[in-house]
Design an enzyme around this catalytic site. Structure first.
Site, PDB file in Angstrom:
ATOM      1  N   HIS A 189       0.864  -1.180   0.000  1.00  0.00           N
ATOM      2  CA  HIS A 189       0.000   0.000   0.000  1.00  0.00           C
ATOM      3  C   HIS A 189       0.903   1.233   0.000  1.00  0.00           C
ATOM      4  CE1 HIS A 189       0.974   0.537   4.246  1.00  0.00           C
ATOM      5  NE2 HIS A 189       0.626  -0.708   4.476  1.00  0.00           N
TER       6      HIS A 189
HETATM    7  P1  TYD Z   1      -1.373  -2.535   7.786  1.00  0.00           P
HETATM    8  O1  TYD Z   1      -0.863  -1.140   7.854  1.00  0.00           O
HETATM    9  O2  TYD Z   1      -2.139  -2.926   6.565  1.00  0.00           O
HETATM   10  O3  TYD Z   1      -0.177  -3.565   7.970  1.00  0.00           O
HETATM   11  P2  TYD Z   1       1.152  -3.794   7.095  1.00  0.00           P
HETATM   12  O4  TYD Z   1       1.329  -2.634   6.184  1.00  0.00           O
HETATM   13  O5  TYD Z   1       2.231  -3.905   8.084  1.00  0.00           O
HETATM   14  O6  TYD Z   1       1.013  -5.065   6.350  1.00  0.00           O
HETATM   15  O7  TYD Z   1      -2.240  -2.791   9.094  1.00  0.00           O
HETATM   16  C1  TYD Z   1      -2.742  -4.076   9.422  1.00  0.00           C
HETATM   17  C2  TYD Z   1      -3.938  -3.894  10.331  1.00  0.00           C
HETATM   18  O8  TYD Z   1      -3.555  -3.261  11.553  1.00  0.00           O
HETATM   19  C3  TYD Z   1      -5.042  -3.039   9.738  1.00  0.00           C
HETATM   20  O9  TYD Z   1      -6.296  -3.631  10.073  1.00  0.00           O
HETATM   21  C4  TYD Z   1      -4.938  -1.704  10.434  1.00  0.00           C
HETATM   22  C5  TYD Z   1      -4.319  -2.065  11.765  1.00  0.00           C
HETATM   23  N1  TYD Z   1      -3.413  -1.010  12.298  1.00  0.00           N
HETATM   24  C6  TYD Z   1      -3.803  -0.238  13.377  1.00  0.00           C
HETATM   25  O10 TYD Z   1      -4.914  -0.396  13.923  1.00  0.00           O
HETATM   26  N2  TYD Z   1      -2.942   0.718  13.845  1.00  0.00           N
HETATM   27  C7  TYD Z   1      -1.724   0.926  13.281  1.00  0.00           C
HETATM   28  O11 TYD Z   1      -0.950   1.816  13.731  1.00  0.00           O
HETATM   29  C8  TYD Z   1      -1.340   0.129  12.140  1.00  0.00           C
HETATM   30  C9  TYD Z   1      -0.029   0.337  11.462  1.00  0.00           C
HETATM   31  C10 TYD Z   1      -2.211  -0.820  11.689  1.00  0.00           C
END
Ligand code: TYD
Length: 137
Positions: free
Chosen positions: A52
């Protein structure tokens, strides 16, 4: 912003036979104020994270333990970084598509972020990302 705005940053390292110490200060070592810290751990072998971009968020990624790769893509060029030092990190500017892979066993990925969590700041569709960067496939 382009890939050239993202870079590896070497952090201060106080070497000591009792154990080394590094530190990060907002505005001194990284070009933003830290509002949030989160970390990835217990990542199963073969997993990918990320995939993303963020509209406004600045981030700084450090391999606190173990290693992993971060691939950055500005819609035109891509660059793969291997992170494996706790005294070094990768600054990721806004509007940069990224994914993380090749996590070693026991890897801990710490991310310092410029804002609190905001789901609306995410771009999770690669075509939308390309459209927003005016680099339609
Ligand atoms: P995501 O940012 O998509 O993870 P990555 O990029 O590491 O693969 O986040 C995964 C899940 O965690 C998503 O449901 C949102 C949640 N999240 C939070 O609630 N707070 C945060 O600070 C982060 C980074 C993610």
């Amino acid at each position: 912003m382009t890939l050239n705005d993202c870079k590896l940053i070497e952090l201060p390292k106080i070497s000591d036979p009792r154990g080394n110490l590094s530190f990060i200060e907002s505005g001194q070592h990284i070009p933003f104020d830290i509002k949030r810290v989160y970390y990835l751990y217990d990542v199963p072998g073969g997993s990918d994270r990320g995939s993303h971009a963020h509209k406004n968020l600045h981030q700084f990624i450090v391999a606190m333990s173990g290693s992993f790769d971060v691939v950055l893509d500005d819609g035109k060029d891509k660059k793969r970084y291997h992170l494996n030092r706790s005294y070094q990190g990768l600054y990721v500017c806004p509007m940069m598509w990224r994914y993380l892979d090749h996590f070693s066993s026991g890897a801990v990925c710490m991310v310092l972020a410029s804002s609190h969590y905001d789901a609306a700041d995410y771009i999770r569709d690669y075509s939308e990302f390309l459209a927003l960067t005016n680099r339609k496939a």
